[in-house]
Design an enzyme around this catalytic site. Sequence first.
Site: not given
Lengths: 350, 350, 350, 350
Positions: C155-159
């Site tokens: 996901g975007c935040y995890p990346t």
Amino acid sequence: KAGIIGAAGFTGAELLRLLVQHPGFEVQVITSDTLKGTPLSEANRTFDKVSDLIFTDHEDDAILGCEAVFLAVPHTAAQKHAPRLLEAGVSVFDLSADYRLKNKAAYELWYGCEHCSPDLLGRAAYGLPEIAFDEIMRVRGERLSGRPALVGCAGCYPTASILAAYPAVAQGYVKPPLIIDAISGVTGAGKAATMKTHFCFANENLEAYGVGKHRHLPEIEQALGLGGQVVFTPHLAPLNRGLLATVYLHAADAGQAMDLEMIHRRYADFYEARPFVSVLPLGDLPKTSSVVGSNHVHIGLAQNEATGTLVAVAAIDNLCKGAAGQAVQCANLVFGFDETCGLENPALYV
Amino acid sequence: KAGIIGAAGFTGAELLRLLVQHPGFEVQVITSDTLKGTPLSEANRTFDKVSDLIFTDHEDDAILGCEAVFLAVPHTAAQKHAPRLLEAGVSVFDLSADYRLKNKAAYELWYGCEHCSPDLLGRAAYGLPEIAFDEIMRVRGERLSGRPALVGCAGCYPTASILAAYPAVAQGYVKPPLIIDAISGVTGAGKAATMKTHFCFANENLEAYGVGKHRHLPEIEQALGLGGQVVFTPHLAPLNRGLLATVYLHAADAGQAMDLEMIHRRYADFYEARPFVSVLPLGDLPKTSSVVGSNHVHIGLAQNEATGTLVAVAAIDNLCKGAAGQAVQCANLVFGFDETCGLENPALYV
Amino acid sequence: KAGIIGAAGFTGAELLRLLVQHPGFEVQVITSDTLKGTPLSEANRTFDKVSDLIFTDHEDDAILGCEAVFLAVPHTAAQKHAPRLLEAGVSVFDLSADYRLKNKAAYELWYGCEHCSPDLLGRAAYGLPEIAFDEIMRVRGERLSGRPALVGCAGCYPTASILAAYPAVAQGYVKPPLIIDAISGVTGAGKAATMKTHFCFANENLEAYGVGKHRHLPEIEQALGLGGQVVFTPHLAPLNRGLLATVYLHAADAGQAMDLEMIHRRYADFYEARPFVSVLPLGDLPKTSSVVGSNHVHIGLAQNEATGTLVAVAAIDNLCKGAAGQAVQCANLVFGFDETCGLENPALYV
Amino acid sequence: KAGIIGAAGFTGAELLRLLVQHPGFEVQVITSDTLKGTPLSEANRTFDKVSDLIFTDHEDDAILGCEAVFLAVPHTAAQKHAPRLLEAGVSVFDLSADYRLKNKAAYELWYGCEHCSPDLLGRAAYGLPEIAFDEIMRVRGERLSGRPALVGCAGCYPTASILAAYPAVAQGYVKPPLIIDAISGVTGAGKAATMKTHFCFANENLEAYGVGKHRHLPEIEQALGLGGQVVFTPHLAPLNRGLLATVYLHAADAGQAMDLEMIHRRYADFYEARPFVSVLPLGDLPKTSSVVGSNHVHIGLAQNEATGTLVAVAAIDNLCKGAAGQAVQCANLVFGFDETCGLENPALYV
């Protein structure tokens, strides 16, 4: 005692912002078709610790106890409320398009629907005090003699366009067709969430829309006396508030260019006594940021040397002078307050 | 009678916006180091048809005839004006950092320069009425007995950060270090045109800056009594006004998670009588857009379930409650006006 | 031969932008639940004179003839497509959350719904090549031996969060809980038109949301091996693309502050061979504008002196490295292309 | 082998973005008057892990070893570099205004300075391939026979304005004066940090500027053969990239309105074979967001019914098709690459 029908939308919220601080009007009733029973401060956090008002529904008869009611509903909806309110003795300030055009046929052509109270079209004053002061004074007089006032407040594009063009057009300096190119912030597109108002599509984008078909066109033509002779192109730009109209004025006398300094003096004279209109010095052009949040209008003039064409540019806040502020200004005049009452605040500098 | 030294910058313009409408203060003198002789309405078009003031220079003695003077100049410059004004009997509301810290050494460490009126540090009240009300009442009392007041108004980041953390920290619920993560609009970077404030670099961009080094850190630590125990990271986002502080509160008692509802009640009680602070219902978090243009503060609380960490978020307008509005609020208290006088307007809804 | 299921949304359009220029993949099938039969260039004008593709519907069996299919549909929808595709021998790159978590119970807890192909959770590689390279190589190997690959792209935040924290956390330098404070542009909220994505509400606004409840939290915890020990707060800011994660790293050994230079060297070493990750020199912090439109990640480190806390900041484009670019990067690895193939373009400078 | 003189500005950075991915040109020399010795990736982080180029200064003779040099310096500066480069056998693509006008007197009138290589004005091709293809082919031929090419690439406003008006004007359908109303993003104002480009003044603002005096006016008049008959008003709006030109076309034959469908077919035919120009279907108008980051031009047509006036609207990315992309397109033609080589990427959808 004032009320607002349709207080949950953008112009409704702007009316509330202005009226909660207004020394002459006290808002007692606010309605919404979906928020009945909800405190204003919950639906719109800007009113937290500011107002204790609670939404009621459109049909609530409490509204009939007001002296002034502002209609911040879409066109066609306004027609349903106005007759009932007037009959109950309430003066009505309509922010929709329903009572702007004098001509029933023009309304029905442009809005694609029947007008269900056409008899009121003639009675309504056009709510643009800078050019229709007499009409507003007429309905004020009627109100004093017991007949409640009806004002069809001018639209946002017409306000900027007409004020930019009027002094030159009214003097007969201008040869039609008149080209008006205008740019609006996204609040002009309303509170409905659509692909057009989606942040990611409106942001970092410019576009024209409604070319040759925008419903503000007949209103502009009516006010300038230029039926069928105006070309109007609205554009959308990525900002919340602000509307800029650029008007192109060709000399009526083809052989003779317009005299910029003379025209500038005419504009300055024409608007000198008007508390909200500034004609900027030559060399200066208006910025919408200088008027956002205020009821002010800034107008600048320049000239294209080779062709002699005059370019008049006007900046307003589309929700304030283009809607709610204008309605309050009209209500001030109709109820005998100072024209600037409750509208004194300047724009934010940044 | 009021004056503003440094009225051409962003906070100066905001002071003017508030004070031209203020029923208790009448601005008579505005100064600028570069605009002497220029009408305000020419330098800042938002004042066209609003104010006839003309800029004078910083040295003009007319300023000594005022009762209250607002200093909207950078730190170090404020130190030069304050002693002279106080000596002339003028109460001073300093929006710079010069009189916020009580400790001369801390000032000199963080600001990298000598403080030239350190004796005034103890005399100055800290201008954040919600937590330093007593200090402000003290200088009010002094003013009444003939000694002009000096208030060092709180900075923008400290205002939001302290108000978000204070009720929990003051009660001893929190184990340091305290992490504060804040985001500001670009007006926080001032009026100077730089690569940082260039539209094309600030727009469509997010960045952190001044990590571990921002000068607002010691001010936050002083107010919360947490010297050397605060981690503060400011960020810049593409908007004009608005500042959001997110504060992470770990339970002092490691074995026991904080009780969100109990803490929420404490916050609500603590701020209930404060006219500008709203503690939002649980489930709701603040938006800066709800307070922009107003002096209001919105605070929301939430909890990270697994770790029990409380997250307190506060939203303010960095130029209003974070600067000019706060100074007017302090001046209201010092001069005996209602605390909200001239600050009643709600934010724009959009 | 490649296909995209759900090509009408934001991540679908981004996949198309990358794949129409990709020398190794040729997009042959694009599906949408509402646009069947519509030319891509009509639904999305950016492809005018660029692509002749026409939308088909999700059920079209042509998709089964592709070698690689990208799922750009919401979670739960992806679960329905993946088994059918894998069975037909198609490798699947899922941009939704359906195959990111290894643990069925965690998925069902956080996403509030049953997982209908839990047996695939163990088979899927986690699509974040910088930290899960081996998993991706494993499914590449499986593909070569005839078993189609399944990648659950990060996901975007995890990346951004994981890449900012990983080198320090993996080395055991960090004492939990880990605080992550992140800010995203509005494309992160998707293409649906809501009050949250309305231009006038998102513009000139900052807010936190989903505090302690955001579904990206378990994914971050899984990748960092910090179950139940992460505090994650996402914020929304007014820009289209861009995501900034600020991570606070406390020393594992309470008695000893972290050595900024040493940690910085570790980060630089860890990412040196990774083509898309830059560790900026000390003193420099990342800007999202430097990576928007590209698959790059910029990471900066700084330290809060008094507390010794390290602050790691990572910037990505949420739609590219945070979604579509990452999927293409994973697909490059799985299909044996150069990791940067089709992803060479730098960001726009402005 | 290619070089860029002035690679640190906005158009220089855009040239670099396009050329580092171009299969035919290899950038070997980049110059800046202030960054000599600085790695590109340090001055402009978008090139981190993308390019190892290092800035040299304008006077470095390495530039003379290139085959093609792009001048991304202000007008007057370009005149100094071009003769020296041509003499050394280097083909020159000038992005400034120095070689756009054919007439020395017009240049000196509008730019207020002497032209120091007027003999080159006739030799230069006008760099707008869609309408000056033959000129570009001429200098290509000269290059093949040993005389280096000089192309004066079209300006941003002229590109959009001319392409919107040309098919109608060239056919003689239009009666002058021609009114062009255009809006640009802030990158059009350049990299210098000024009050005009300050985020807080450009954001949430609309303004007109340079009315009747903008230096792009004579270039538009030259290309359309309408000397002294064009009224051109540029506006500034709060976005980075994007330029929209709205052109008003009155029928040459006053008695007869233009036939919208016929004109639309003419536009479609005229641009059909041009790889970067799309004429949108009737009913659709262009958005700048559909072309930002690409070299595409979208044109839409509509009509004002009552007056018969045609409104042609064109959208471009001012830095790409309006500057750097156009220069690369011209260089492709001059060096015999496919016209779209290195320019294939579509815009970002959002």
